[in-house]
Design a protein around this motif. Structure first.
Motif, PDB file in Angstrom:
ATOM      1  N   TRP A  53       0.825  -1.204   0.000  1.00  0.00           N
ATOM      2  CA  TRP A  53       0.000   0.000   0.000  1.00  0.00           C
ATOM      3  C   TRP A  53       0.861   1.257   0.000  1.00  0.00           C
ATOM      4  N   LYS A  54       1.979   1.196   0.699  1.00  0.00           N
ATOM      5  CA  LYS A  54       2.893   2.336   0.680  1.00  0.00           C
ATOM      6  C   LYS A  54       3.418   2.565  -0.731  1.00  0.00           C
ATOM      7  N   ALA A  55       3.752   1.478  -1.418  1.00  0.00           N
ATOM      8  CA  ALA A  55       4.241   1.590  -2.798  1.00  0.00           C
ATOM      9  C   ALA A  55       3.164   2.146  -3.721  1.00  0.00           C
ATOM     10  N   VAL A  56       1.919   1.730  -3.526  1.00  0.00           N
ATOM     11  CA  VAL A  56       0.816   2.246  -4.349  1.00  0.00           C
ATOM     12  C   VAL A  56       0.649   3.748  -4.126  1.00  0.00           C
ATOM     13  N   TRP A  57       0.664   4.178  -2.862  1.00  0.00           N
ATOM     14  CA  TRP A  57       0.541   5.607  -2.577  1.00  0.00           C
ATOM     15  C   TRP A  57       1.694   6.389  -3.214  1.00  0.00           C
ATOM     16  N   ILE A  58       2.920   5.885  -3.093  1.00  0.00           N
ATOM     17  CA  ILE A  58       4.080   6.568  -3.679  1.00  0.00           C
ATOM     18  C   ILE A  58       3.948   6.625  -5.201  1.00  0.00           C
ATOM     19  N   PHE A  59       3.516   5.535  -5.818  1.00  0.00           N
ATOM     20  CA  PHE A  59       3.327   5.510  -7.275  1.00  0.00           C
ATOM     21  C   PHE A  59       2.359   6.605  -7.713  1.00  0.00           C
ATOM     22  N   PHE A  60       1.212   6.677  -7.042  1.00  0.00           N
ATOM     23  CA  PHE A  60       0.229   7.690  -7.419  1.00  0.00           C
ATOM     24  C   PHE A  60       0.700   9.098  -7.078  1.00  0.00           C
ATOM     25  N   LEU A  61       1.499   9.245  -6.012  1.00  0.00           N
ATOM     26  CA  LEU A  61       2.048  10.570  -5.700  1.00  0.00           C
ATOM     27  C   LEU A  61       3.014  11.042  -6.776  1.00  0.00           C
ATOM     28  N   ILE A  62       3.695  10.095  -7.430  1.00  0.00           N
ATOM     29  CA  ILE A  62       4.636  10.470  -8.486  1.00  0.00           C
ATOM     30  C   ILE A  62       3.905  10.811  -9.778  1.00  0.00           C
ATOM     31  N   PHE A  63       2.913  10.012 -10.163  1.00  0.00           N
ATOM     32  CA  PHE A  63       2.283  10.191 -11.466  1.00  0.00           C
ATOM     33  C   PHE A  63       1.031  11.067 -11.457  1.00  0.00           C
ATOM     34  N   PHE A  64       0.347  11.168 -10.318  1.00  0.00           N
ATOM     35  CA  PHE A  64      -0.829  12.035 -10.183  1.00  0.00           C
ATOM     36  C   PHE A  64      -0.695  12.813  -8.873  1.00  0.00           C
ATOM     37  N   PRO A  65       0.271  13.705  -8.790  1.00  0.00           N
ATOM     38  CA  PRO A  65       0.668  14.239  -7.491  1.00  0.00           C
ATOM     39  C   PRO A  65      -0.402  15.038  -6.743  1.00  0.00           C
ATOM     40  N   ILE A  66      -1.019  15.996  -7.376  1.00  0.00           N
ATOM     41  CA  ILE A  66      -1.909  16.888  -6.630  1.00  0.00           C
ATOM     42  C   ILE A  66      -3.180  16.172  -6.206  1.00  0.00           C
ATOM     43  N   ILE A  67      -3.791  15.439  -7.109  1.00  0.00           N
ATOM     44  CA  ILE A  67      -5.037  14.748  -6.763  1.00  0.00           C
ATOM     45  C   ILE A  67      -4.783  13.667  -5.718  1.00  0.00           C
ATOM     46  N   THR A  68      -3.659  12.973  -5.809  1.00  0.00           N
ATOM     47  CA  THR A  68      -3.329  11.943  -4.824  1.00  0.00           C
ATOM     48  C   THR A  68      -3.064  12.567  -3.459  1.00  0.00           C
ATOM     49  N   ALA A  69      -2.375  13.697  -3.448  1.00  0.00           N
ATOM     50  CA  ALA A  69      -2.116  14.376  -2.173  1.00  0.00           C
ATOM     51  C   ALA A  69      -3.427  14.808  -1.522  1.00  0.00           C
TER      52      ALA A  69
END
Length: 141
Positions: A53-69
């Motif tokens: 789950w940490k890896a999934v969150w990091i992945f989305f933070l890299i590729f979709f940063p603002i919406i994921t944040a």
């Protein structure tokens, strides 16, 4: 000739509103970086969340940063505050424990003399050692 053709471009420092916009975007970018680092720190502070789950969150933070944040702050914001408070409490307890070990036992001179007297009565130390401990306790060190 139009009005805009007659106005010469003044560069970055030439227009007050260009400068205001630049500072606004710099502030937004800095705020985003602070939120991003807070989120990443919280991810690795959370021991209940699995590595995947940490890896999934990091992945989305890299590729979709603002919406994921934004999603992370809404979905896990309360937990962030709790984990941050627990970490601060843990750091405070560790610091207090370290200060106590460095500063000594933290007992008063009368307690130190009483301990030394018990050791003398038990026969663990000699009377000269008792006097040395007593003078050390009274001297404060």
């Amino acid at each position: 000739m139009r009005f805009f053709d007659a106005v010469e471009y003044q560069g970055f420092w030439g227009s007050f509103w260009d400068l205001v916009w630049w500072f606004l975007w710099a502030f937004v970018f800095f705020a985003y970086l602070m939120a991003l680092f807070s989120i990443i720190g919280d991810l690795f502070r959370d021991h209940k969340l699995s590595g995947w789950w940490k890896a999934v969150w990091i992945f989305f933070l890299i590729f979709f940063p603002i919406i994921t944040a934004l999603i992370y702050l809404v979905a896990r914001g309360g937990g962030m505050a709790e984990r941050s408070a627990q970490a601060a409490q843990s750091y405070r307890e560790q610091q207090d424990a370290y200060i106590k070990t460095v500063a000594g036992s933290g007992s008063s001179p009368s307690e130190e003399i009483a301990k030394a007297k018990r050791l003398l009565d038990d026969g663990t130390i000699t009377p000269s050692e008792y006097e040395a401990l007593k003078s050390k306790a009274l001297a404060g060190g």
